[in-house]
Scaffold this active site. Structure first.
Site, mmCIF file in Angstrom:
data_model
loop_
_atom_site.group_PDB
_atom_site.id
_atom_site.type_symbol
_atom_site.label_atom_id
_atom_site.label_comp_id
_atom_site.label_asym_id
_atom_site.label_seq_id
_atom_site.Cartn_x
_atom_site.Cartn_y
_atom_site.Cartn_z
ATOM 1 N N CYS A 64 0.868 -1.186 0.000
ATOM 2 C CA CYS A 64 0.000 0.000 0.000
ATOM 3 C C CYS A 64 0.900 1.230 0.000
ATOM 4 O O CYS A 64 2.127 1.104 -0.102
ATOM 5 C CB CYS A 64 -0.985 -0.007 1.174
ATOM 6 S SG CYS A 64 -0.197 0.088 2.791
ATOM 7 N N CYS B 185 -0.895 0.994 7.344
ATOM 8 C CA CYS B 185 -2.334 0.813 7.584
ATOM 9 C C CYS B 185 -2.867 -0.456 6.908
ATOM 10 O O CYS B 185 -3.083 -1.473 7.554
ATOM 11 C CB CYS B 185 -3.129 2.025 7.100
ATOM 12 S SG CYS B 185 -2.676 3.552 7.948
ATOM 13 N N ARG B 186 -3.043 -0.401 5.585
ATOM 14 C CA ARG B 186 -3.725 -1.522 4.906
ATOM 15 C C ARG B 186 -2.838 -2.736 4.687
ATOM 16 O O ARG B 186 -3.263 -3.870 4.941
ATOM 17 C CB ARG B 186 -4.274 -1.040 3.547
ATOM 18 C CG ARG B 186 -5.358 -0.012 3.689
ATOM 19 C CD ARG B 186 -5.598 0.707 2.380
ATOM 20 N NE ARG B 186 -4.465 1.564 2.025
ATOM 21 C CZ ARG B 186 -4.341 2.227 0.889
ATOM 22 N NH1 ARG B 186 -5.293 2.108 -0.019
ATOM 23 N NH2 ARG B 186 -3.302 2.993 0.667
ATOM 24 N N SER B 187 -1.614 -2.531 4.175
ATOM 25 C CA SER B 187 -0.805 -3.718 3.825
ATOM 26 C C SER B 187 -0.363 -4.525 5.048
ATOM 27 O O SER B 187 -0.271 -5.758 4.936
ATOM 28 C CB SER B 187 0.366 -3.364 2.915
ATOM 29 O OG SER B 187 1.233 -2.436 3.497
ATOM 30 N N ASP C 71 -7.838 3.838 1.587
ATOM 31 C CA ASP C 71 -6.835 4.295 2.549
ATOM 32 C C ASP C 71 -7.525 4.907 3.774
ATOM 33 O O ASP C 71 -8.186 5.940 3.663
ATOM 34 C CB ASP C 71 -5.970 5.353 1.841
ATOM 35 C CG ASP C 71 -4.803 5.800 2.680
ATOM 36 O OD1 ASP C 71 -4.738 5.407 3.862
ATOM 37 O OD2 ASP C 71 -3.964 6.538 2.147
ATOM 38 N N ASN D 195 2.545 1.484 4.026
ATOM 39 C CA ASN D 195 2.880 0.231 4.743
ATOM 40 C C ASN D 195 2.675 0.353 6.258
ATOM 41 O O ASN D 195 3.351 -0.300 7.049
ATOM 42 C CB ASN D 195 4.322 -0.219 4.417
ATOM 43 C CG ASN D 195 4.671 -1.653 4.811
ATOM 44 O OD1 ASN D 195 5.835 -1.960 5.041
ATOM 45 N ND2 ASN D 195 3.699 -2.535 4.918
#
Ligand code: 4NP
Length: 158
Positions: free
Chosen positions: A9, A14-16, A125, A12
């Site tokens: 993401c 939050c989402r990934s 995001d 690196n």
């Protein structure tokens, strides 16, 4: 041969990391940990060496997912070291496509293209959102998408 998955993401943090933890858990639940390796990385370099955002950490904790990895930026080498490289949104995908060295082996895939309704395919995001609802949403999307990807991968469909 061990297969390698990289979750990517923008930052690196939050989402990934959530996608990484969920993918590891999905593989572990299937008893296939010996055959797979999972990591995550950022498009950008802003958060190198940092732990995930506290809301990502609390979301993972709430769902009993351990997490100890630190943020890092994707490298040229990653595009050849990893078999499956997942982006979370269209911006990640276009960044990945432009960063990928010509002929690199990594398969660039939108994570949400697995197991999610068309309207849910983008993992948005949540960094600039207030509170942690966006993190929970990303987690729920990752659970469905990782399960669907893994099923297709072990069936040799991808
Ligand atoms: P992520 O969220 O891509 O899900 O880790 C972001 C984290 C940080 C920033 C952007 C997105 N940032 O601009 O610092």
């Amino acid at each position: 041969m061990v297969k390698r998955i990289l979750m990517v993401c923008l930052g690196n943090i939050c989402r990934s990391p959530i996608a990484e933890a969920v993918m590891i858990d999905t593989i572990h639940q299937a008893g296939a940990s010996a055959e797979w390796q999972v990591d995550s990385a950022a498009i950008g370099d802003w958060h190198r060496g940092k732990q995930p955002d506290h809301r990502a950490l609390s979301t993972m904790k709430k769902h009993n997912l351990p997490y100890n990895n630190k943020a890092r930026q994707i490298t040229k080498q990653d595009f050849n070291d990893f078999d499956y490289i997942f982006g979370m949104d269209e911006e990640n995908m276009s960044d990945l496509k432009s960063l990928a060295p010509a002929g690199s082996k990594g398969n660039l895939l939108l994570l949400g293209n697995f197991g999610l309704e068309k309207s849910e395919r983008i993992i948005v995001d949540p960094y600039y959102q207030k509170g942690d609802a966006g993190f929970e949403k990303a987690y729920q999307q990752c659970v469905k998408a990782c399960a669907a990807f893994f099923e297709q991968a072990v069936a040799g469909k991808i």
